[in-house]
Design an enzyme around this catalytic site. Structure first.
Site, short mmCIF file in Angstrom:
data_model
loop_
_atom_site.label_atom_id
_atom_site.label_comp_id
_atom_site.label_asym_id
_atom_site.label_seq_id
_atom_site.Cartn_x
_atom_site.Cartn_y
_atom_site.Cartn_z
CG ASP A 16 -1.77 -1.26 1.29
OD1 ASP A 16 -2.25 -1.69 0.24
OD2 ASP A 16 -1.90 -1.82 2.40
CE LYS A 19 3.36 -2.61 -4.38
NZ LYS A 19 2.93 -2.26 -3.02
N GLY A 43 -3.88 -4.77 -4.30
CA GLY A 43 -4.86 -3.78 -4.72
C GLY A 43 -4.11 -2.54 -5.15
CG HIS A 44 -1.28 -2.49 -7.51
ND1 HIS A 44 -0.53 -3.32 -8.29
CD2 HIS A 44 -0.83 -2.66 -6.25
CE1 HIS A 44 0.34 -3.97 -7.52
NE2 HIS A 44 0.17 -3.58 -6.29
CD GLN A 227 1.06 -8.94 -2.14
OE1 GLN A 227 1.93 -9.56 -2.70
NE2 GLN A 227 -0.17 -8.91 -2.57
NE ARG A 308 -4.22 0.37 2.97
CZ ARG A 308 -4.34 1.12 1.86
NH1 ARG A 308 -4.01 2.39 1.89
NH2 ARG A 308 -4.75 0.58 0.75
CG LEU A 335 5.99 15.14 1.61
CD1 LEU A 335 6.88 14.52 2.69
CD2 LEU A 335 6.84 15.95 0.63
P1 IMP Z 1 -2.49 -12.89 2.13
O1 IMP Z 1 -1.55 -12.33 1.13
O2 IMP Z 1 -3.93 -12.72 1.73
O3 IMP Z 1 -2.17 -14.28 2.53
O4 IMP Z 1 -2.34 -12.00 3.47
C1 IMP Z 1 -1.17 -12.06 4.27
C2 IMP Z 1 -0.79 -10.69 4.79
O5 IMP Z 1 -0.41 -9.85 3.71
C3 IMP Z 1 -1.94 -9.95 5.49
O6 IMP Z 1 -1.39 -9.16 6.54
C4 IMP Z 1 -2.49 -9.04 4.42
O7 IMP Z 1 -3.14 -7.92 4.94
C5 IMP Z 1 -1.21 -8.67 3.70
N1 IMP Z 1 -1.42 -8.28 2.32
C6 IMP Z 1 -1.64 -9.08 1.24
N2 IMP Z 1 -1.74 -8.36 0.12
C7 IMP Z 1 -1.58 -7.07 0.48
C8 IMP Z 1 -1.53 -5.84 -0.27
O8 IMP Z 1 -1.66 -5.78 -1.48
N3 IMP Z 1 -1.32 -4.72 0.48
C9 IMP Z 1 -1.12 -4.75 1.81
N4 IMP Z 1 -1.13 -5.87 2.54
C10 IMP Z 1 -1.36 -7.02 1.87
#
Ligand code: IMP
Length: 431
Positions: A16, A19, A43-44, A227, A308, A335
């Site tokens: 988050d 990107k 999620g972009h 991620q 978040r 920023l």
């Molecule tokens: P999973 O990827 O669904 O298995 O989640 C594992 C961890 O990664 C959790 O803490 C999610 O919130 C985090 N996570 C997975 N994808 C994202 C993303 O795109 N942005 C932020 N956190 C993510």
């Protein structure tokens, strides 16, 4: 021989970082954008001329005409998620199918993965990881356990049915006997997946030779990480991580591209820290400043809508990330969310429970015992939103950025000053 430039974009925190916008911006100068890990847990968010688009699986380059969008073997693909996303883009007039290629070596994410993800999180109770419940972890588990079903398997009729039956027997056994949860219907999964497979078939293709050919033709390629580095399955805050490798080192294994040809790693870093899901977060704020960051930064997950967690910038963590993922330059985002604060704090090192300075290491048992050591810097009251020039930033904001460069040991190459493509300060041309 003229070679193109190959850029990797990765998150340096817990995802988050913003990107999507930067990938979209850089895509103006590349022939292809490639995803190499993760799945539709990502999620972009892109905002173009005020219009918001959230992409999960399709590379963030898709909104530029003529750019090839490639999904490498390291990505786990949900056939229904990819087709839903294509349909949404097509409804807005964006042509997708003729520009998308998915590697046949992508592992599939199917409904039994979601059922297992959900059942497992439920069983963990208060110790849950806080996954996106998209089935990502179980799909990667099947891959390394060598029982996974890959995209290419869909086109080998009888063999596909056999493989699916085998892996579903396994998952249904665990779901029923271990988690006491509902099982997933085999015939329905087979029929639904076979139907979706037909629609996907024209988009299947080997990614590695496409990348090689683009490179030797002198075209630029952008590799889009999902991620962030602190969610890397090995190098992140294990076990509170995602199940893929999120560092730049994953680019090559997740796409089949020659690692010697990667030219630049751009680390996207938010001007403060956020985390969604469970796990240690030393600079987390529970006060009014935390709320200010959450509200002003609209800090809600773009995949799950979850709020978040927010905190100060953690330079001690990002410094380690700069070394482990390898960062040529940083792009600082959001920023402007810090505008108006009296004081801004940067965590420059950690203190262990014995009161002594402790090295940064992310394994959760150790990491959760550390406390941040802060350096306070004066804030700025002026708005930085939409600035196009470094010199236009308030002096204190400039000092904040320079202090961060210094403490994480990497130069800031770009600064994002708003959600739109054009709200960007470029300090170094990357392409
Ligand atoms: P999973 O990827 O669904 O298995 O989640 C594992 C961890 O990664 C959790 O803490 C999610 O919130 C985090 N996570 C997975 N994808 C994202 C993303 O795109 N942005 C932020 N956190 C993510």
């Amino acid at each position: 021989m003229m070679r193109g430039r190959n850029i990797v974009v990765v998150g340096t925190q817990w995802g988050d970082e913003g990107k999507g916008k930067i990938v979209d911006l850089l895509t103006g100068n590349v022939a292809a954008v490639v995803r190499f890990q993760g799945g539709h847990n990502a999620g972009h968010t892109l905002v173009i001329n005020g219009e918001r688009t959230v992409l999960h699986l399709i590379p963030s380059g898709i909104l530029h005409d003529n750019v090839e969008c490639l999904i490498g073997n390291g990505v786990v693909v949900s056939p229904s998620a990819v087709l839903d996303e294509i349909a949404q883009l097509e409804a807005r007039g964006v042509k997708v199918r003729e520009r998308m290629t998915l590697s046949p070596a992508c592992q599939l994410v199917l409904p039994y993965h979601i059922a297992t993800d959900v059942a497992r999180e439920k069983a963990r109770g208060s110790g849950e990881i806080g996954t996106t419940r998209r089935g990502i972890g179980p799909a990667y588990e099947d891959k390394v356990a060598r029982r996974g079903v890959r995209l290419g398997d869909l086109y080998h009729g009888h063999n596909f049915a056999n493989k699916l039956a085998e892996v579903m027997n396994y998952h249904n056994f665990i779901l029923e006997k271990y988690y006491n949860a509902n099982t997933v219907d085999f015939q329905k999964t087979l029929d639904d997946t076979s139907r979706l497979a037909e629609e996907i078939e024209p988009m299947i293709g080997d990614i590695a030779p496409i990348l090689h050919d683009l490179n030797v033709r002198g075209e630029n390629i952008l590799f889009e990480g999902a991620q962030g580095a602190m969610l890397d399955v090995d190098l992140g805050t294990y076990p509170f991580v995602t199940s893929s490798h999120t560092v730049a080192g994953a680019t090559s294994v997740g796409s089949g591209f020659d690692p010697r040809r990667l030219d630049y790693v751009l680390g996207i870093t938010k001007a403060y820290s956020t985390r969604v899901g469970s796990g240690p977060f030393p600079t987390e704020l529970f006060d009014g400043v935390g709320k200010h960051l959450a509200d002003k930064g609209h800090e809600f997950g773009s995949t799950t809508g979850r709020p978040r967690r927010c905190g100060w910038f953690d330079a001690a963590a990002v410094k380690r990330v700069v070394r482990t993922t390898g960062i040529s330059g940083l792009c600082m985002t959001k920023l402007d969310v810090l505008d108006g604060l009296e004081t801004v704090r940067v965590c420059t090192e950690y203190e262990g429970s014995n009161g002594k300075i402790a090295p940064a290491r992310f394994d959760s048992e150790y990491y959760s015992e550390l406390s941040p050591v802060y350096e306070d810097l004066p804030g700025w009251q002026e708005s930085t939103a939409g600035a196009h020039d470094f010199a236009d930033l308030p002096e204190n904001a400039q000092s904040y950025i320079r202090r961060i460069e210094d403490s994480v040991d990497a130069p800031v190459a770009m600064i994002s000053t708003g959600p739109d493509r054009h709200d960007t300060i470029v300090l170094k041309e990357i392409l």
